[in-house]
Design a protein around this motif. Sequence first.
Motif, PDB file in Angstrom:
ATOM      1  N   ASP A   1     -10.739  -2.888   1.299  1.00 58.10           N
ATOM      2  CA  ASP A   1     -10.920  -1.767   2.219  1.00 58.10           C
ATOM      3  C   ASP A   1      -9.660  -0.953   2.457  1.00 58.10           C
ATOM      4  O   ASP A   1      -9.739   0.253   2.721  1.00 58.10           O
ATOM      5  CB  ASP A   1     -11.424  -2.277   3.583  1.00 58.10           C
ATOM      6  CG  ASP A   1     -12.832  -2.840   3.509  1.00 58.10           C
ATOM      7  OD1 ASP A   1     -13.529  -2.604   2.495  1.00 58.10           O
ATOM      8  OD2 ASP A   1     -13.234  -3.531   4.474  1.00 58.10           O
ATOM      9  N   HIS A   2      -8.468  -1.589   2.357  1.00 58.68           N
ATOM     10  CA  HIS A   2      -7.255  -0.929   2.844  1.00 58.68           C
ATOM     11  C   HIS A   2      -6.154  -0.710   1.817  1.00 58.68           C
ATOM     12  O   HIS A   2      -5.182  -0.029   2.115  1.00 58.68           O
ATOM     13  CB  HIS A   2      -6.657  -1.734   4.011  1.00 58.68           C
ATOM     14  CG  HIS A   2      -7.567  -1.829   5.188  1.00 58.68           C
ATOM     15  ND1 HIS A   2      -8.084  -0.728   5.825  1.00 58.68           N
ATOM     16  CD2 HIS A   2      -8.072  -2.904   5.846  1.00 58.68           C
ATOM     17  CE1 HIS A   2      -8.861  -1.116   6.832  1.00 58.68           C
ATOM     18  NE2 HIS A   2      -8.872  -2.434   6.860  1.00 58.68           N
TER      19      HIS A   2
ATOM     20  N   LEU B   1      -2.552   3.784   3.638  1.00 58.38           N
ATOM     21  CA  LEU B   1      -3.327   2.837   4.439  1.00 58.38           C
ATOM     22  C   LEU B   1      -4.291   3.588   5.347  1.00 58.38           C
ATOM     23  O   LEU B   1      -3.984   4.654   5.844  1.00 58.38           O
ATOM     24  CB  LEU B   1      -2.390   1.994   5.302  1.00 58.38           C
ATOM     25  CG  LEU B   1      -1.769   0.768   4.653  1.00 58.38           C
ATOM     26  CD1 LEU B   1      -0.740   0.189   5.603  1.00 58.38           C
ATOM     27  CD2 LEU B   1      -2.818  -0.267   4.340  1.00 58.38           C
ATOM     28  N   LYS B   2      -5.445   2.982   5.571  1.00 56.49           N
ATOM     29  CA  LYS B   2      -6.389   3.520   6.539  1.00 56.49           C
ATOM     30  C   LYS B   2      -6.057   3.008   7.936  1.00 56.49           C
ATOM     31  O   LYS B   2      -6.607   3.479   8.920  1.00 56.49           O
ATOM     32  CB  LYS B   2      -7.813   3.125   6.151  1.00 56.49           C
ATOM     33  CG  LYS B   2      -8.226   3.641   4.789  1.00 56.49           C
ATOM     34  CD  LYS B   2      -9.589   3.108   4.396  1.00 56.49           C
ATOM     35  CE  LYS B   2      -9.935   3.498   2.965  1.00 56.49           C
ATOM     36  NZ  LYS B   2     -11.195   2.871   2.521  1.00 56.49           N
ATOM     37  N   VAL B   3      -5.199   2.007   8.027  1.00 54.59           N
ATOM     38  CA  VAL B   3      -4.795   1.444   9.318  1.00 54.59           C
ATOM     39  C   VAL B   3      -3.290   1.239   9.280  1.00 54.59           C
ATOM     40  O   VAL B   3      -2.690   1.166   8.209  1.00 54.59           O
ATOM     41  CB  VAL B   3      -5.469   0.074   9.568  1.00 54.59           C
ATOM     42  CG1 VAL B   3      -6.955   0.229   9.724  1.00 54.59           C
ATOM     43  CG2 VAL B   3      -5.162  -0.911   8.465  1.00 54.59           C
TER      44      VAL B   3
ATOM     45  N   LEU C   1       0.807  -1.198   0.000  1.00 51.50           N
ATOM     46  CA  LEU C   1       0.000   0.000   0.000  1.00 51.50           C
ATOM     47  C   LEU C   1       0.845   1.254   0.000  1.00 51.50           C
ATOM     48  O   LEU C   1       1.942   1.274   0.507  1.00 51.50           O
ATOM     49  CB  LEU C   1      -0.885   0.032   1.249  1.00 51.50           C
ATOM     50  CG  LEU C   1      -1.317  -1.314   1.796  1.00 51.50           C
ATOM     51  CD1 LEU C   1      -1.695  -1.164   3.242  1.00 51.50           C
ATOM     52  CD2 LEU C   1      -2.457  -1.817   0.981  1.00 51.50           C
TER      53      LEU C   1
ATOM     54  N   TRP D   1     -10.296  -7.195   3.255  1.00 48.05           N
ATOM     55  CA  TRP D   1      -9.175  -6.372   3.734  1.00 48.05           C
ATOM     56  C   TRP D   1      -8.505  -5.631   2.578  1.00 48.05           C
ATOM     57  O   TRP D   1      -8.251  -4.428   2.663  1.00 48.05           O
ATOM     58  CB  TRP D   1      -8.156  -7.253   4.461  1.00 48.05           C
ATOM     59  CG  TRP D   1      -7.204  -6.466   5.320  1.00 48.05           C
ATOM     60  CD1 TRP D   1      -7.307  -6.201   6.656  1.00 48.05           C
ATOM     61  CD2 TRP D   1      -5.999  -5.817   4.882  1.00 48.05           C
ATOM     62  NE1 TRP D   1      -6.247  -5.445   7.071  1.00 48.05           N
ATOM     63  CE2 TRP D   1      -5.437  -5.178   6.002  1.00 48.05           C
ATOM     64  CE3 TRP D   1      -5.361  -5.702   3.646  1.00 48.05           C
ATOM     65  CZ2 TRP D   1      -4.249  -4.454   5.935  1.00 48.05           C
ATOM     66  CZ3 TRP D   1      -4.174  -4.966   3.573  1.00 48.05           C
ATOM     67  CH2 TRP D   1      -3.637  -4.368   4.710  1.00 48.05           C
TER      68      TRP D   1
ATOM     69  N   ALA E   1       0.146  -0.579   9.019  1.00 48.79           N
ATOM     70  CA  ALA E   1       0.421  -1.812   8.272  1.00 48.79           C
ATOM     71  C   ALA E   1       1.793  -2.358   8.594  1.00 48.79           C
ATOM     72  O   ALA E   1       2.674  -2.367   7.760  1.00 48.79           O
ATOM     73  CB  ALA E   1       0.289  -1.550   6.787  1.00 48.79           C
TER      74      ALA E   1
END
Length: 373
Positions: free
Chosen positions: A53-54, A17-19, A14, A50, A21
């Motif tokens: 979404d990410h 990222l939304k989270v 990525l 996943w 990693a």
Amino acid sequence: MLIPFSTKNCFQLLCNLKVPAAGFKNTVKSGLILQSISNDVYQNLAVEDWIHDHMNLEGKPVLFLWRNSPSVVIGRHQNPWQECNLNLMREQGIKLARRRSGGGTVYHDMGNINLTFFTTKKKYDRMENLKLVVRALNAVQPQLDVQPTKRFDLLLDGQFKISGTASKIGRTTAYHHCTLLCSTDRTFLSSLLKSPYQGIRSNATASIPALVKNLLEKDPTLTCEVLMNAIAAEYAAYHQIDNHISLINPTDETLFPGINSKAKELKTWEWIYGKTPKFSINTSFNVLYEQSHLEIKVFIDIKNGRIEICNIEAPDHWLPMEICDKLNSSFIGSKFCPIETSMLINILHRTCPEDDEVHSKWNILCEKIKGIM
């Protein structure tokens, strides 16, 4: 070529990222081919969620290869009671899963390959993906007659379905996934994907039956491993990326933060059954009484997987109306499932006056009703 997907040699999948990693250190410059080491349907579906979404897929498409132990997977807007034989699945220990994409019901086992093509929404092209699969098959066996259809299926010899398609299109990303029948158990497939339940009325998406055939029946050299390698090679050539299949563990939170909570949600009754579009059952069955058969009529409305309206009608001389009414009212709000029905009957036995004959008739009724659940 297979390489493990670990913190030592993993790719940075990525850019944004939304989270957090942890585990992705380097940047993927063009694309990626992943293969799951798990055969658990919920874990593999969670990988799809996943990535969707990410992952930032701009200029970095992903192919995900996965296989499952025996399971039935229904589409996002489908009714499992309408699509499959739930009683047989329970007897055989076959998992039921609801995916987040639309489309019809499919049977998975280790003889079926699942392919998921991830792209940006702008690059989403199901037909191009299917043509890629056809090229891969022809590279292995040039004599194969496989063609994509307008419904985005793949047909062998113009009549046998070997692949079905479903997809999910998000705000910026999309995925197209399809099956590929290599050596699946066709007897199991046909028996499990045949609903025995009568009198269902529903607006849920219905599957379209088709003749199917395994590629291995056409050519015994077309094993799952051969086909996955061929598709990976064709994908790599098309996208001009390295022909490496990176093995991933779908339960690894260091690579996919939060993924286990996604898999857990996919296992829940509320998701698998509770997301079924509202439907009704209007049916009847016979019970034996004094050497003759009596007709029992059943009408049930189910919303969010729970009984909203229940009307069981039995001849008054067999089961008094007030007893039927008590049974009907007891069902309201309960899950439309055999386990909950058994629990309900046990509670009724304890709360009602002891009457062996009435209890016996309740048991007969509930066994019949469990048979349609």
